[in-house]
Each structure stands twice: as C-alpha cells, then as structure tokens.
Design a protein around this motif. Structure first.
Motif, PDB file in Angstrom:
ATOM      1  N   GLU A  35       0.836  -1.209   0.000  1.00 24.95           N
ATOM      2  CA  GLU A  35       0.000   0.000   0.000  1.00 24.95           C
ATOM      3  C   GLU A  35       0.868   1.256   0.000  1.00 24.95           C
ATOM      4  OE1 GLU A  35      -3.014   2.405  -0.512  1.00 24.95           O
ATOM      5  OE2 GLU A  35      -3.219   0.232  -0.553  1.00 24.95           O
ATOM      6  N   ALA A  36       1.940   1.251   0.772  1.00 25.10           N
ATOM      7  CA  ALA A  36       2.830   2.415   0.835  1.00 25.10           C
ATOM      8  C   ALA A  36       3.510   2.655  -0.523  1.00 25.10           C
ATOM      9  CB  ALA A  36       3.871   2.227   1.932  1.00 25.10           C
ATOM     10  N   ILE A  37       3.859   1.597  -1.219  1.00 26.17           N
ATOM     11  CA  ILE A  37       4.480   1.754  -2.534  1.00 26.17           C
ATOM     12  C   ILE A  37       3.464   2.300  -3.532  1.00 26.17           C
ATOM     13  CG2 ILE A  37       5.518   0.505  -4.480  1.00 26.17           C
ATOM     14  CD1 ILE A  37       6.943  -1.242  -2.349  1.00 26.17           C
ATOM     15  N   ARG A  38       2.215   1.828  -3.465  1.00 21.72           N
ATOM     16  CA  ARG A  38       1.173   2.394  -4.336  1.00 21.72           C
ATOM     17  C   ARG A  38       1.010   3.886  -4.076  1.00 21.72           C
ATOM     18  NH1 ARG A  38      -1.218  -2.710  -3.920  1.00 21.72           N
ATOM     19  NH2 ARG A  38      -2.416  -2.239  -2.059  1.00 21.72           N
ATOM     20  N   ALA A  39       1.010   4.282  -2.800  1.00 26.07           N
ATOM     21  CA  ALA A  39       0.891   5.702  -2.452  1.00 26.07           C
ATOM     22  C   ALA A  39       2.097   6.480  -2.975  1.00 26.07           C
ATOM     23  CB  ALA A  39       0.760   5.863  -0.940  1.00 26.07           C
ATOM     24  N   TYR A  40       3.292   5.894  -2.861  1.00 26.97           N
ATOM     25  CA  TYR A  40       4.503   6.536  -3.378  1.00 26.97           C
ATOM     26  C   TYR A  40       4.379   6.756  -4.885  1.00 26.97           C
ATOM     27  CZ  TYR A  40       9.321   7.208  -4.842  1.00 26.97           C
ATOM     28  OH  TYR A  40      10.462   7.694  -5.428  1.00 26.97           O
ATOM     29  N   LEU A  41       3.923   5.739  -5.598  1.00 29.42           N
ATOM     30  CA  LEU A  41       3.760   5.845  -7.053  1.00 29.42           C
ATOM     31  C   LEU A  41       2.707   6.886  -7.432  1.00 29.42           C
ATOM     32  CD1 LEU A  41       4.018   2.086  -8.052  1.00 29.42           C
ATOM     33  CD2 LEU A  41       5.651   3.913  -8.596  1.00 29.42           C
ATOM     34  N   ALA A  42       1.756   7.121  -6.517  1.00 30.99           N
ATOM     35  CA  ALA A  42       0.714   8.132  -6.753  1.00 30.99           C
ATOM     36  C   ALA A  42       1.195   9.528  -6.369  1.00 30.99           C
ATOM     37  CB  ALA A  42      -0.546   7.774  -5.975  1.00 30.99           C
ATOM     38  N   GLY A  43       2.455   9.624  -5.915  1.00 32.00           N
ATOM     39  CA  GLY A  43       3.018  10.936  -5.610  1.00 32.00           C
ATOM     40  C   GLY A  43       3.100  11.291  -4.144  1.00 32.00           C
ATOM     41  N   GLU A  44       2.619  10.428  -3.262  1.00 32.19           N
ATOM     42  CA  GLU A  44       2.699  10.720  -1.825  1.00 32.19           C
ATOM     43  C   GLU A  44       4.126  10.512  -1.325  1.00 32.19           C
ATOM     44  OE1 GLU A  44      -0.236   8.904   0.686  1.00 32.19           O
ATOM     45  OE2 GLU A  44      -1.734   8.975  -0.913  1.00 32.19           O
ATOM     46  N   ARG A  45       4.554  11.390  -0.436  1.00 35.93           N
ATOM     47  CA  ARG A  45       5.881  11.297   0.163  1.00 35.93           C
ATOM     48  C   ARG A  45       5.765  11.448   1.671  1.00 35.93           C
ATOM     49  NH1 ARG A  45       6.127   9.829  -4.277  1.00 35.93           N
ATOM     50  NH2 ARG A  45       7.604  10.370  -5.910  1.00 35.93           N
ATOM     51  N   ILE A  46       6.671  10.800   2.382  1.00 32.58           N
ATOM     52  CA  ILE A  46       6.711  11.002   3.824  1.00 32.58           C
ATOM     53  C   ILE A  46       7.577  12.221   4.113  1.00 32.58           C
ATOM     54  CG2 ILE A  46       6.355   8.565   4.385  1.00 32.58           C
ATOM     55  CD1 ILE A  46       9.373   8.430   5.058  1.00 32.58           C
ATOM     56  N   ASP A  47       7.312  12.865   5.220  1.00 31.87           N
ATOM     57  CA  ASP A  47       8.154  13.965   5.670  1.00 31.87           C
ATOM     58  C   ASP A  47       9.193  13.372   6.609  1.00 31.87           C
ATOM     59  OD1 ASP A  47       9.398  16.099   6.867  1.00 31.87           O
ATOM     60  OD2 ASP A  47       7.547  17.219   7.232  1.00 31.87           O
ATOM     61  N   PRO A  48      10.451  13.308   6.184  1.00 33.91           N
ATOM     62  CA  PRO A  48      11.457  12.658   7.037  1.00 33.91           C
ATOM     63  C   PRO A  48      11.672  13.369   8.372  1.00 33.91           C
ATOM     64  CG  PRO A  48      12.502  13.767   5.193  1.00 33.91           C
ATOM     65  CD  PRO A  48      11.021  13.828   4.950  1.00 33.91           C
ATOM     66  N   HIS A  49      11.290  14.640   8.442  1.00 38.77           N
ATOM     67  CA  HIS A  49      11.469  15.388   9.686  1.00 38.77           C
ATOM     68  C   HIS A  49      10.440  15.020  10.746  1.00 38.77           C
ATOM     69  CE1 HIS A  49      14.539  17.854   7.852  1.00 38.77           C
ATOM     70  NE2 HIS A  49      13.758  17.977   6.790  1.00 38.77           N
TER      71      HIS A  49
END
Length: 173
Positions: A35-49
């Motif tokens: 699911e996280a990879i699908r979200a990444y492919l859809a343009g979602e990014r985590i905020d590393p901070h």
C-alpha cells in the motif's frame, strides 16, 4: 534451522552490540509495503522530519542501549522504483540511528557478486535471507558454518560503500 515469528524477532531484541545486513537485491516484495508503494507511485511522500514508526522508535532504543544497527545496500542505476521508495524511507531511519550505506556498482565490477543477502548479529551469528528472483522472501536460515567469510563480506561492503546521506546528495529520490 529456519527462523520465523518470535525466534526471528528475538534476534533483533537480544543482540549485544551489532545487527548488520547486506542487501543485494533491487526489489523486495514485502506485503506490508504494498500500500505504501502504491501511495509513493501516486506521488505521496513522507516527511522525514516528522516521520515516526515502530521501526524508527526501535532504532532509537537500540542507540540508547549503546548498540548499532546498519546495512549496506548494493545498487545499480537507474534505481528501481522499489529502491526509490526505500530511499525515501531511509532518511528518517538514518536520523533515528540506522547506519545505512550504499555501494553503487554501476559501471564497475561488484566485489560481492554472488553473495546473498544476510543479517549478521554480533559478528557471531549469520542468518541467510533466501528470496525468489522477484524479491519475494522464501525463508530465513541460521547459517551453521564459520562466520569469517561474512565478516570479510561486511569489511568489503563497508570499504566499497558511502554513507546514505552522501550518496543521495544531488540525486532526485
């Protein structure tokens, strides 16, 4: 001996000084990440901070206890989509204490070609990570032989790699 469940978790809870991994694949098929990879492919990014997870909290615990956890990931460019996703996740892991290094073998020989993924605990015990060619994990197996070759693989990997943050400077990941 194959490892799963509680016996596998215990390796990370009970090591005394160092847990270290060699990662050699461009893709790992992990059902929990789909699911996280699908979200990444859809343009979602985590905020590393601000990103926090069970994993980052455990990394902080390891550091507080005076232990280290690290890895070297062997890569070639262009990076697979999976590695691009993983690199996004690596930043908060590094900040939480994971000693991640990258060994880029693009355009050069790989001194660890043919060495499979493994975890090494306290330079005393090795767990071989077995995968299908597509990155699906088959099992984990406690290595019964002499760990000296794995200590040498670690030495080579560390010597031939750079810290993650140095590697990604200037990369669009």
């Amino acid at each position: 001996m194959l490892l799963a469940g509680e016996a596998w978790k215990a390796k990370f809870r009970d090591f005394q000084s160092e847990a270290w991994r060699l990662e050699a694949l461009p893709v790992y098929k992990v059902p929990q990440e789909e699911e996280a990879i699908r979200a990444y492919l859809a343009g979602e990014r985590i905020d590393p901070h601000t990103h926090s997870s069970t994993y980052t909290e455990d990394l902080k615990r390891v550091r507080r206890e005076g232990k280290s956890k690290g890895r070297v990931h062997i890569v070639t460019r262009p990076l697979s989509v999976y590695l691009q996703y993983e690199f996004m996740c690596y930043q908060p892991h590094v900040w939480a204490g994971d000693e991640i290094r990258i060994m880029d073998v693009t355009g050069r020989s790989n001194p660890l070609a043919g060495v499979q993924d493994f975890w090494m605990f306290d330079k005393k015990e090795v767990v071989l990570m077995h995968y299908e060619s597509d990155g699906t994990q088959i099992n984990r197996e406690v290595y019964e032989g002499d760990v000296a070759p794995f200590i040498e693989y670690q030495r080579i990997a560390l010597a031939e790699s750079v810290p993650f943050e140095e590697y990604v400077k200037g990369l669009d990941v």
